[in-house]
Design an enzyme around this catalytic site. Structure first.
Site, short mmCIF file in Angstrom:
data_model
loop_
_atom_site.label_atom_id
_atom_site.label_comp_id
_atom_site.label_asym_id
_atom_site.label_seq_id
_atom_site.Cartn_x
_atom_site.Cartn_y
_atom_site.Cartn_z
CB SER A 596 -0.95 -0.03 1.20
OG SER A 596 -1.95 0.96 1.08
CG HIS A 711 -5.77 -2.18 0.34
ND1 HIS A 711 -5.02 -1.86 -0.78
CD2 HIS A 711 -5.18 -1.53 1.38
CE1 HIS A 711 -4.03 -1.05 -0.44
NE2 HIS A 711 -4.09 -0.85 0.86
#
Length: 737
Positions: A596, A711
């Site tokens: 991320s 995610h």
């Protein structure tokens, strides 16, 4: 050390934020051409890594750890019953279940299965991923269950009957979208809704902007909108507190990641026949600070220095106010916590009578407990009661709304010997001062117990409930903290885990992990997988606590914000260099890992510090900073990185946009990109496009995109084990020396 390009003063033209024409098809998340390319790359990575015998053995070991039925079943109490969500080899998508205290204490609890997600997924043909449940208290006969198809942030909420163990026909149902649904009364006839309700109800960041009150027996379209944020705001959230004497609804507006407003509705919207008549009291505090309410107390956690009333409050402090008095105009506050150079407030939580603080001191936890003594008149003799911050001041005879608090360090009965992460959470914040206590370290398996506290924060007892199994014999292992010196002289803490008999002769392969953003702290936690696989085989594992994170509070985060982002990258490079200097590894045998925002970090290690590393794993990353704000939830991160549409800001942003820094003619270490098709937070185009350009230039690139997983990159233990094993095999092959 390689110089960062942030120092360049040449003006560069502002490139388009549209995708380049020849690779625009990679932006189509589930486009046929894009998925065909993904499948081709997945086949290559599977053949190159997953098919290897050592990788398969590592995968089996990781899967064994993730599926182990001996791991702690973490629970939440609801009216005397303990609820848990559980995954193992037989329940790939998981079980939602509950048990009694007596059964849980036995060590082998008997569980009542409430919902089997594997069975539900098979029956409905949807790969459901658990996103949580809201049990309706006090009856506990209904719940609002939130599920995601494939692991995306967008999810659905469905009403569930806990007596028949079935979804309620004609009950509350929120269709797939980013948002939430929460109970608003004890009868279960009213809910608070934030979701996509059509045109104008979603922010440019992709989150809901409206709060609506939804009554049973009406359609979602008939829910009464009671608040609407601006489209330019990040989004809005709402919650209901049922604490006796303090029933209220709270509307939290995020203008951006670091700008917030809080409005409260005393009694809650459900108490009004017409919810539009419910007054919202907005708390007048600079938006940069973080707010919380408990009973009749307002807590302000400062993110900048703040002069309020007669107080000069440092950034990173916690201040308490009498809430009714504050709303009436008083600004008499009590400072509960003030940070020091090496100590910061990580979090706070409240029980029935107590305020508990988790403090990080050089990235190790300690606990404090505070309680309110009483409201006092100005000039009261008991000024010593303010020992934990602030005094009751004012002219004699004048009433004061300043709260008097006392506090002390909380000594907890946990294992000593290494730097630990401690976690506390109330067992039942409405009725007791008992707290769940967890403790863990890189070499210390997690333990769970209940700490029983008096109304003054004295320890009345501790009940050990569970311990996670040890997956490696920690004898001989070491977890040592060091400090590297960054380019500007700042000391950067990092921890190194080494195997038994380790000799610092620069020959060991090593993995260095980092994040450095959004004020998120990278804390010690049991290294079950890395300790039992990578380190057990002679590797070194290290974690860098670089600026941009929250390890030392808001100042640590602000030091790498926007135009100072390069500080985080310099910190990480400094830790890498320090590892080499201390003999833990060599540059050619050092790999780095991050996801991320940590993926952005990895992209910059690739393009700015290629000589520091032998291989890189870059997970669900941000890489194209010219157009990140146009992709999925990217607009919500402008407060972190900057606005690339502003030419002045692009001048500094281009210095950490890895996609734009990539030079087809330069030499780079091998890189492994991993991402997820179902990631609706960070667009997979970030990883796809840079991987494509690097492959086009003939670089050593491995790419793997999980079709589901969101995610987090994986929806099941099997998927997680496969990806983690492939990452280790990639490092093993590229760092062979």
């Amino acid at each position: 050390m390689t110089d960062s390009p942030h120092a360049a003063n040449t003006t560069h033209p502002l490139p388009s934020s549209a995708p380049e024409a020849d690779i625009a098809w990679l932006d189509e998340v589930e486009g046929p051409e894009a998925l065909a390319w993904v499948r081709q790359r997945n086949e290559h990575s599977e053949a190159a890594l997953a098919a290897l015998p050592h990788c398969q053995a590592t995968e089996a070991k990781i899967r064994e750890i993730l599926d182990d039925t001996r791991k702690i079943a973490m629970v939440a109490e609801r009216e005397g019953l303990l609820y848990n969500f559980w995954k193992d080899a037989q329940h790939e998508r998981g079980l939602w279940r509950r048990t009694t205290w007596e059964s849980y204490r036995s060590g082998e609890p008997e569980w009542e299965v409430l919902l089997d997600l594997d069975a539900l997924a098979e029956a409905e043909g949807v790969k459901w991923v658990w996103h949580g449940a809201q049990v309706l208290r006090p009856a506990c006969e209904r719940a609002l269950i939130t599920l995601s198809p494939g692991g995306s942030d967008a999810d659905v909420t469905r009403e569930f009957d806990l007596t028949t163990l079935s979804f309620v026909e004609g009950g509350f149902y929120r269709p797939e979208a980013k948002g939430a649904l929460d109970w608003a009364d004890e009868a279960g006839d009213t809910t608070l809704l934030v979701t996509d309700r059509g045109e104008g109800t979603m922010s440019t960041s992709g989150y809901p902007t409206t709060v609506a009150v939804w009554r049973r027996g009406t359609g979602m379209g008939e829910a009464v909108e009671v608040y609407r944020a601006d489209e330019s705001d990040m989004g809005v959230w709402v919650s209901h507190s049922r604490r006796p004497g303090y029933v209220r609804d709270e509307i939290a507006v995020s203008h951006n990641f670091y700008s917030h407003s809080l409005g409260i509705v005393e009694g809650g919207f459900a108490a009004y026949p017409d919810p539009l008549e419910a007054p919202i009291s907005w708390i007048d505090v600079p938006r940069v600070h973080e707010l919380g309410v408990w009973k009749d107390v307002l807590f302000v956690r400062t993110r900048e220095d703040w002069q309020v009333g007669d107080l000069d409050v440092a950034s990173g402090s916690l201040v308490a106010f009498d809430l009714p008095a504050f709303l009436a105009g008083s600004r008499e506050g009590t400072v509960i916590f003030t940070p020091t150079q090496n100590a910061a407030l990580e979090q706070y939580t409240c029980t029935d009578d107590l305020l508990l603080l988790t403090v990080l001191e050089d990235v190790a936890s300690r606990l404090e407990v505070h309680y309110r003594v009483a409201d006092v008149a100005a000039g009261a003799a008991d000024s010593s009661a303010a020992a934990s911050g602030g005094e009751a001041k004012g002219a004699a005879g004048e009433a004061s709304s300043r709260l008097v608090w006392r506090g002390h360090a909380l000594q907890v009965p946990v294992a000593q010997g290494e730097r630990l992460t401690l976690g506390v959470a109330p067992v039942n914040a409405l009725e007791s001062n008992d707290v769940w206590l967890t403790a863990t370290g890189y070499l210390t398996p997690t333990t769970l117990g209940v700490l029983r506290l008096s109304e003054r924060g004295e320890v009345r007892g501790y009940e050990a409930l569970a311990s996670a199994p040890a997956y490696f014999d920690a004898a001989g292992y070491k977890a040592e903290q060091h400090f590297a010196t960054s380019l500007d002289g700042t000391r950067i803490p990092y921890t190194v885990v080494t195997p038994p008999g380790f000799v610092a002769d620069s020959s060991a392969p090593a993995i260095l992990a980092g994040y450095g953003g959004f004020e998120v702290s990278y804390l010690p936690g049991y290294a079950a997988v890395m300790g039992a696989t990578w380190v057990a085989e002679g590797g070194v594992y290290a974690v860098a606590n670089i600026r941009g994170g929250g390890e030392y509070g808001p100042r640590w985060h602000a030091a790498a914000l926007k135009e100072k982002r390069h500080k985080a990258h310099e910190d990480f490079a400094a830790v890498a260099a320090d590892l080499v200097e201390r003999g833990y590894t060599s540059a050619s045998r050092l790999g780095c890992w991050g996801g991320s925002n940590g993926g952005l970090l990895m992209g910059n290690m690739l393009t700015q510090y290629p000589d520091h590393f032998g291989a890189i794993v870059c997970k669900v990353p941000l890489l194209d900073m010219r157009r990140f704000h146009t992709l999925l939830a990217g607009a919500s991160w402008v407060a972190e990185y900057g606005d690339p549409d502003d030419p002045t800001q692009w001048e500094f942003m281009r210095t950490f946009s890895a996609y734009h820094l990539f030079d087809p003619q330069a030499d780079y270490p091998p890189i492994f990109f991993t991402t997820s098709t179902k990631d609706d937070r960070v667009h997979p185009a970030h990883a796809r496009t840079l991987a494509y350009r690097m492959l086009e230039a003939g670089k050593d690139v491995t790419y793997h995109e999980n079709i589901e997983g969101g995610h987090g990159g994986a929806s099941t233990n099997a998927q997680a084990a496969r990806v983690q094993a492939m990452e280790q095999e990639f490092f093993r092959s590229r760092l062979a020396g």
